[in-house]
Design a protein around this motif. Structure first.
Motif, PDB file in Angstrom:
ATOM      1  N   MET A 146       0.852  -1.204   0.000  1.00 37.67           N
ATOM      2  CA  MET A 146       0.000   0.000   0.000  1.00 37.67           C
ATOM      3  C   MET A 146       0.882   1.248   0.000  1.00 37.67           C
ATOM      4  SD  MET A 146      -2.932   1.102   2.753  1.00 37.67           S
ATOM      5  CE  MET A 146      -3.814   2.639   2.556  1.00 37.67           C
ATOM      6  N   LYS A 147       0.563   2.166  -0.917  1.00 36.66           N
ATOM      7  CA  LYS A 147       1.360   3.377  -1.045  1.00 36.66           C
ATOM      8  C   LYS A 147       1.118   4.313   0.139  1.00 36.66           C
ATOM      9  CE  LYS A 147       2.432   7.132  -4.231  1.00 36.66           C
ATOM     10  NZ  LYS A 147       2.099   7.779  -5.518  1.00 36.66           N
ATOM     11  N   GLN A 148       2.235   4.763   0.735  1.00 35.20           N
ATOM     12  CA  GLN A 148       2.129   5.671   1.874  1.00 35.20           C
ATOM     13  C   GLN A 148       1.862   7.096   1.414  1.00 35.20           C
ATOM     14  OE1 GLN A 148       5.807   5.194   4.015  1.00 35.20           O
ATOM     15  NE2 GLN A 148       4.977   3.529   5.257  1.00 35.20           N
ATOM     16  N   ASP A 149       1.191   7.855   2.269  1.00 33.27           N
ATOM     17  CA  ASP A 149       0.961   9.268   1.963  1.00 33.27           C
ATOM     18  C   ASP A 149       2.285  10.016   1.998  1.00 33.27           C
ATOM     19  OD1 ASP A 149      -1.761   8.902   1.760  1.00 33.27           O
ATOM     20  OD2 ASP A 149      -2.126   9.339   3.883  1.00 33.27           O
ATOM     21  N   PRO A 150       2.451  11.027   1.131  1.00 29.43           N
ATOM     22  CA  PRO A 150       3.685  11.817   1.127  1.00 29.43           C
ATOM     23  C   PRO A 150       3.920  12.457   2.499  1.00 29.43           C
ATOM     24  CG  PRO A 150       2.347  12.322  -0.797  1.00 29.43           C
ATOM     25  CD  PRO A 150       1.493  11.490   0.106  1.00 29.43           C
ATOM     26  N   GLN A 151       5.159  12.462   2.920  1.00 33.75           N
ATOM     27  CA  GLN A 151       5.489  13.059   4.217  1.00 33.75           C
ATOM     28  C   GLN A 151       5.767  14.546   4.073  1.00 33.75           C
ATOM     29  OE1 GLN A 151       8.038  11.235   7.074  1.00 33.75           O
ATOM     30  NE2 GLN A 151       7.949   9.229   6.089  1.00 33.75           N
ATOM     31  N   LYS A 152       5.539  15.255   5.158  1.00 32.98           N
ATOM     32  CA  LYS A 152       5.873  16.674   5.240  1.00 32.98           C
ATOM     33  C   LYS A 152       6.826  16.867   6.409  1.00 32.98           C
ATOM     34  CE  LYS A 152       1.452  18.334   3.376  1.00 32.98           C
ATOM     35  NZ  LYS A 152       1.977  18.746   2.063  1.00 32.98           N
ATOM     36  N   ILE A 153       7.954  17.462   6.128  1.00 33.41           N
ATOM     37  CA  ILE A 153       8.931  17.787   7.164  1.00 33.41           C
ATOM     38  C   ILE A 153       8.896  19.303   7.363  1.00 33.41           C
ATOM     39  CG2 ILE A 153      11.377  17.771   7.797  1.00 33.41           C
ATOM     40  CD1 ILE A 153      11.682  15.264   6.080  1.00 33.41           C
ATOM     41  N   ASN A 154       8.662  19.714   8.592  1.00 37.47           N
ATOM     42  CA  ASN A 154       8.460  21.133   8.885  1.00 37.47           C
ATOM     43  C   ASN A 154       9.664  21.733   9.608  1.00 37.47           C
ATOM     44  OD1 ASN A 154       5.434  21.739   8.216  1.00 37.47           O
ATOM     45  ND2 ASN A 154       5.413  19.767   9.267  1.00 37.47           N
ATOM     46  N   LEU A 155      10.214  22.783   9.001  1.00 38.93           N
ATOM     47  CA  LEU A 155      11.279  23.574   9.617  1.00 38.93           C
ATOM     48  C   LEU A 155      10.694  24.909  10.033  1.00 38.93           C
ATOM     49  CD1 LEU A 155      14.121  23.080   6.956  1.00 38.93           C
ATOM     50  CD2 LEU A 155      13.647  21.641   8.953  1.00 38.93           C
ATOM     51  N   SER A 156      10.914  25.307  11.274  1.00 39.71           N
ATOM     52  CA  SER A 156      10.421  26.608  11.725  1.00 39.71           C
ATOM     53  C   SER A 156      11.592  27.552  11.950  1.00 39.71           C
ATOM     54  CB  SER A 156       9.614  26.462  13.020  1.00 39.71           C
ATOM     55  OG  SER A 156       8.388  25.803  12.773  1.00 39.71           O
ATOM     56  N   LEU A 157      11.541  28.697  11.290  1.00 36.13           N
ATOM     57  CA  LEU A 157      12.583  29.712  11.403  1.00 36.13           C
ATOM     58  C   LEU A 157      12.165  30.705  12.484  1.00 36.13           C
ATOM     59  CD1 LEU A 157      15.249  30.640  10.108  1.00 36.13           C
ATOM     60  CD2 LEU A 157      13.906  31.847   8.384  1.00 36.13           C
ATOM     61  N   VAL A 158      12.911  30.739  13.595  1.00 41.09           N
ATOM     62  CA  VAL A 158      12.532  31.588  14.724  1.00 41.09           C
ATOM     63  C   VAL A 158      13.723  32.450  15.139  1.00 41.09           C
ATOM     64  CG1 VAL A 158      10.919  29.827  15.545  1.00 41.09           C
ATOM     65  CG2 VAL A 158      13.201  29.957  16.540  1.00 41.09           C
ATOM     66  N   SER A 159      13.406  33.583  15.794  1.00 39.36           N
ATOM     67  CA  SER A 159      14.471  34.444  16.305  1.00 39.36           C
ATOM     68  C   SER A 159      13.842  35.593  17.081  1.00 39.36           C
ATOM     69  CB  SER A 159      15.304  35.024  15.154  1.00 39.36           C
ATOM     70  OG  SER A 159      14.621  36.089  14.517  1.00 39.36           O
ATOM     71  N   HIS A 160      14.712  36.404  17.658  1.00 39.09           N
ATOM     72  CA  HIS A 160      14.267  37.670  18.215  1.00 39.09           C
ATOM     73  C   HIS A 160      13.770  38.539  17.061  1.00 39.09           C
ATOM     74  CE1 HIS A 160      14.052  40.262  21.709  1.00 39.09           C
ATOM     75  NE2 HIS A 160      14.508  41.269  20.990  1.00 39.09           N
ATOM     76  N   ASP A 163       3.712  29.517   6.019  1.00 41.35           N
ATOM     77  CA  ASP A 163       4.428  28.342   5.520  1.00 41.35           C
ATOM     78  C   ASP A 163       4.699  28.452   4.029  1.00 41.35           C
ATOM     79  OD1 ASP A 163       1.578  28.087   5.206  1.00 41.35           O
ATOM     80  OD2 ASP A 163       1.912  26.005   4.591  1.00 41.35           O
ATOM     81  N   TYR A 164       5.868  27.944   3.626  1.00 35.71           N
ATOM     82  CA  TYR A 164       6.299  27.968   2.223  1.00 35.71           C
ATOM     83  C   TYR A 164       6.958  26.632   1.897  1.00 35.71           C
ATOM     84  CZ  TYR A 164       5.751  32.932   3.180  1.00 35.71           C
ATOM     85  OH  TYR A 164       5.246  34.158   3.565  1.00 35.71           O
ATOM     86  N   VAL A 165       6.660  26.116   0.706  1.00 37.78           N
ATOM     87  CA  VAL A 165       7.275  24.866   0.274  1.00 37.78           C
ATOM     88  C   VAL A 165       8.704  25.166  -0.167  1.00 37.78           C
ATOM     89  CG1 VAL A 165       7.210  22.944  -1.351  1.00 37.78           C
ATOM     90  CG2 VAL A 165       5.076  23.880  -0.422  1.00 37.78           C
ATOM     91  N   LEU A 166       9.648  24.655   0.592  1.00 41.57           N
ATOM     92  CA  LEU A 166      11.055  24.838   0.251  1.00 41.57           C
ATOM     93  C   LEU A 166      11.479  23.832  -0.817  1.00 41.57           C
ATOM     94  CD1 LEU A 166      13.796  26.187   0.802  1.00 41.57           C
ATOM     95  CD2 LEU A 166      14.095  24.644   2.743  1.00 41.57           C
ATOM     96  N   LEU A 167      10.978  22.601  -0.701  1.00 42.78           N
ATOM     97  CA  LEU A 167      11.309  21.549  -1.667  1.00 42.78           C
ATOM     98  C   LEU A 167      10.158  20.567  -1.787  1.00 42.78           C
ATOM     99  CD1 LEU A 167      14.988  20.517  -0.848  1.00 42.78           C
ATOM    100  CD2 LEU A 167      14.174  21.428  -3.023  1.00 42.78           C
ATOM    101  N   SER A 176       6.818  14.154  -1.306  1.00 41.53           N
ATOM    102  CA  SER A 176       7.209  14.603   0.036  1.00 41.53           C
ATOM    103  C   SER A 176       7.589  16.078  -0.049  1.00 41.53           C
ATOM    104  CB  SER A 176       8.399  13.785   0.555  1.00 41.53           C
ATOM    105  OG  SER A 176       8.051  12.433   0.706  1.00 41.53           O
ATOM    106  N   GLU A 177       7.330  16.799   1.020  1.00 41.38           N
ATOM    107  CA  GLU A 177       7.595  18.235   1.008  1.00 41.38           C
ATOM    108  C   GLU A 177       8.405  18.660   2.223  1.00 41.38           C
ATOM    109  OE1 GLU A 177       3.745  20.084  -1.383  1.00 41.38           O
ATOM    110  OE2 GLU A 177       3.740  20.056   0.810  1.00 41.38           O
ATOM    111  N   LEU A 178       9.280  19.619   1.984  1.00 37.76           N
ATOM    112  CA  LEU A 178       9.982  20.293   3.075  1.00 37.76           C
ATOM    113  C   LEU A 178       9.357  21.674   3.200  1.00 37.76           C
ATOM    114  CD1 LEU A 178      12.359  20.067   5.113  1.00 37.76           C
ATOM    115  CD2 LEU A 178      13.726  21.312   3.446  1.00 37.76           C
ATOM    116  N   LYS A 194      16.617  15.815  -0.027  1.00 40.48           N
ATOM    117  CA  LYS A 194      17.991  16.290  -0.154  1.00 40.48           C
ATOM    118  C   LYS A 194      18.528  16.012  -1.552  1.00 40.48           C
ATOM    119  CE  LYS A 194      22.619  15.903   1.825  1.00 40.48           C
ATOM    120  NZ  LYS A 194      23.477  15.286   2.866  1.00 40.48           N
ATOM    121  N   ALA A 195      18.239  14.842  -2.105  1.00 41.89           N
ATOM    122  CA  ALA A 195      18.688  14.509  -3.458  1.00 41.89           C
ATOM    123  C   ALA A 195      18.087  15.471  -4.481  1.00 41.89           C
ATOM    124  CB  ALA A 195      18.314  13.065  -3.800  1.00 41.89           C
ATOM    125  N   THR A 196      16.828  15.858  -4.257  1.00 43.64           N
ATOM    126  CA  THR A 196      16.182  16.834  -5.139  1.00 43.64           C
ATOM    127  C   THR A 196      16.908  18.166  -5.076  1.00 43.64           C
ATOM    128  OG1 THR A 196      14.023  15.767  -4.851  1.00 43.64           O
ATOM    129  CG2 THR A 196      14.024  18.049  -5.614  1.00 43.64           C
TER     130      THR A 196
END
Length: 484
Positions: free
Chosen positions: A1-15, A47-51, A57-59, A219-221
């Motif tokens: 069974m095909k798995q759903d595409p994964q989403k990896i979330n990076l949060s950019l935070v700072s002062h 949120d923005y799709v980086l890759l 799958s999305e970053l 990463k390969a993409t």
């Protein structure tokens, strides 16, 4: 069974007002959000799709509101576990301090969705002199996710050893916080895409096993995309160098007196000077070189996802004065010159026979004397070299200099972050130039031999691509310790 595409979330935070949105634009390669020199420009997480990988799958990169009053914010988060603290955070702050309330809502979102936190700091400030950093460490403790610290606003680009000292200063200061997995230099204005290799490696280390397959595909993409842009850049640079190596100006016929003087200068009997016509030819070559460099700059800007244009006025100051002049010796003038000089030919004929004669690039050993010697020397040179007219072109040393400057131009473009705005030409760091010059020398590329080879433009371009690629890869290895 095909798995759903994964989403990896990076949060950019700072002062607040440290440069999150500026860095987000640089990483994304496109303009997003608003960039202004004031606090709290971003008010809600965006949120923005980086890759996106072939398996869908999305970053995702989240740009978040900056921390304002970090000390109060840390206290609010610490008190949320009791009813009064919850009421203060969720109700009172919403009515009386909307900025503080928005910060808390954003942090709840970051805690719920993030896989890795990218925490941006102002590296122009000493870590122990900024009170909000310790408070923000408490906030990041509450979020309880792996954190990669990115050093922004690093100022002047420094050699690797000096930059490492600054990075180590922050590493030492943050060493007690176990959730921090790495400290990396990544200036929003002047980061190079090659530095992102290290960022990718650290993100991969911070992710759980169940996300490794998706991350490897993402990463390969990214690598494929960057390598394609890099290859296009090398191709454009090589095309520019082919034009320069083939460029020449034909000098008009000279009067007999001018021809006699030219031969005298060639043989060292008359002090060299620049004839007006030669100066005109130099200007013509320089103008074309400036036009081509301007076009190359434009291509590199476009290829690497920037905006702006190369300015010809800035480029013209790079004009060269290193020329090769190939002068056809007129047999009549040579006969007259030989008759005046008198005597016998000594080392000249042998010099011509071995291909050692380069008229216009130095003096010739031996002496011309006698009418026969003059005519024989001129005829032998013209047949040997195949020169049918007087030419002026770029010398081998000039071509070596163009290779150095072309690599420096690419480095400048590769380090110009999208978040910085439109492209602006600026001087490269002195250590870049000395490094590139050293590596080009070590390549032992024979520019003189290459110039004389009977190969077509495509072959010349392929050789220049090979040279530029080798030099640039070695430069990146020296600057950042990465193999691209």
């Amino acid at each position: 069974m095909k798995q759903d595409p994964q989403k990896i979330n990076l949060s950019l935070v700072s002062h607040t007002n440290v440069g999150k949105t500026t860095l987000a634009r640089t990483l994304l390669g496109r303009d997003i959000g608003e960039v202004e020199d004031r606090s709290h420009v971003t008010t809600e997480p965006e949120d923005y799709v980086l890759l996106r990988a072939p398996d869908d799958s999305e970053l995702i990169l989240w740009d978040t509101p900056g921390f304002g009053d970090s000390v109060r914010l840390a206290k609010r988060l610490a008190g949320r576990s009791n009813p009064i603290g919850w009421f203060t955070s969720e109700v009172w702050d919403r009515l009386t301090d909307r900025t503080l309330w928005l910060n808390q809502q954003a942090l709840k979102h970051i805690k719920d969705i993030s896989n890795v936190i990218l925490y941006l700091v102002n590296a122009s400030e000493s870590p122990d002199s900024v009170p909000y950093v310790k408070a923000e460490m408490e906030i990041l403790t509450w979020i309880d996710k792996p954190v990669i610290v990115l050093l922004n606003q690093m100022g002047e680009i420094l050699p690797r050893e000096e930059e490492n000292k600054e990075v180590q200063l922050w590493k030492d200061f943050l060493s007690n916080y176990k959730f921090i997995v790495a400290v990396l230099p990544l200036d929003a204005f002047a980061r190079c895409w090659a530095q992102e290799y290290e960022l990718w490696d650290e993100i991969g280390k911070a992710l759980p096993p169940e996300q490794q397959a998706a991350f490897t595909s993402l990463k390969a993409t990214w690598v494929r995309q960057k390598q394609a842009l890099y290859s296009s850049s090398m191709d454009a640079m090589a095309g520019y160098l082919v034009k320069l190596s083939n460029d020449k100006e034909i000098l008009a016929a000279q009067s007999l007196v001018e021809r006699l003087r030219a031969i005298g200068r060639t043989l060292g009997f008359i002090k060299k000077d620049l004839h007006g016509e030669i100066q005109d030819a130099q200007v013509a070559l320089s103008t074309r070189a400036a036009d081509w460099l301007c076009n190359l700059t434009q291509k590199l800007i476009s290829i690497n996802g920037l905006e702006g244009k190369g300015v010809k006025g800035e480029i013209l100051r790079r004009m060269r004065t290193d020329w090769v002049t190939e002068e056809k010796i007129d047999t009549t003038a040579a006969t007259l010159f030989g008759a005046v000089a008198g005597g016998a030919v000594t080392g000249l004929a042998a010099d011509i026979a071995t291909g050692g004669l380069t008229l216009g690039a130095g003096t010739i050993g031996g002496a011309i004397a006698g009418a026969l010697g003059g005519v024989g020397a001129a005829t032998a040179y013209n047949v040997k070299k195949g020169t049918k007219e007087n030419l002026i072109s770029w010398s081998p040393s000039a071509m070596e200099g163009f290779v150095v400057e072309t690599v420096l131009l690419y480095l400048a473009v590769a380090h110009f972050g999208r978040g910085r705005g439109k492209w602006e030409q600026s001087e490269s760091p002195a250590f870049w130039k000395s490094l590139v010059e050293k590596i080009v020398k070590e390549e032992n590329f024979d520019f003189k031999d290459f110039r004389n080879q009977r190969i077509d433009a495509d072959q010349r371009k392929a050789e220049f691509v090979k040279l530029l690629d080798s030099v640039t890869r070695k430069v990146f290895k020296e600057l950042y310790g990465v193999t691209i």
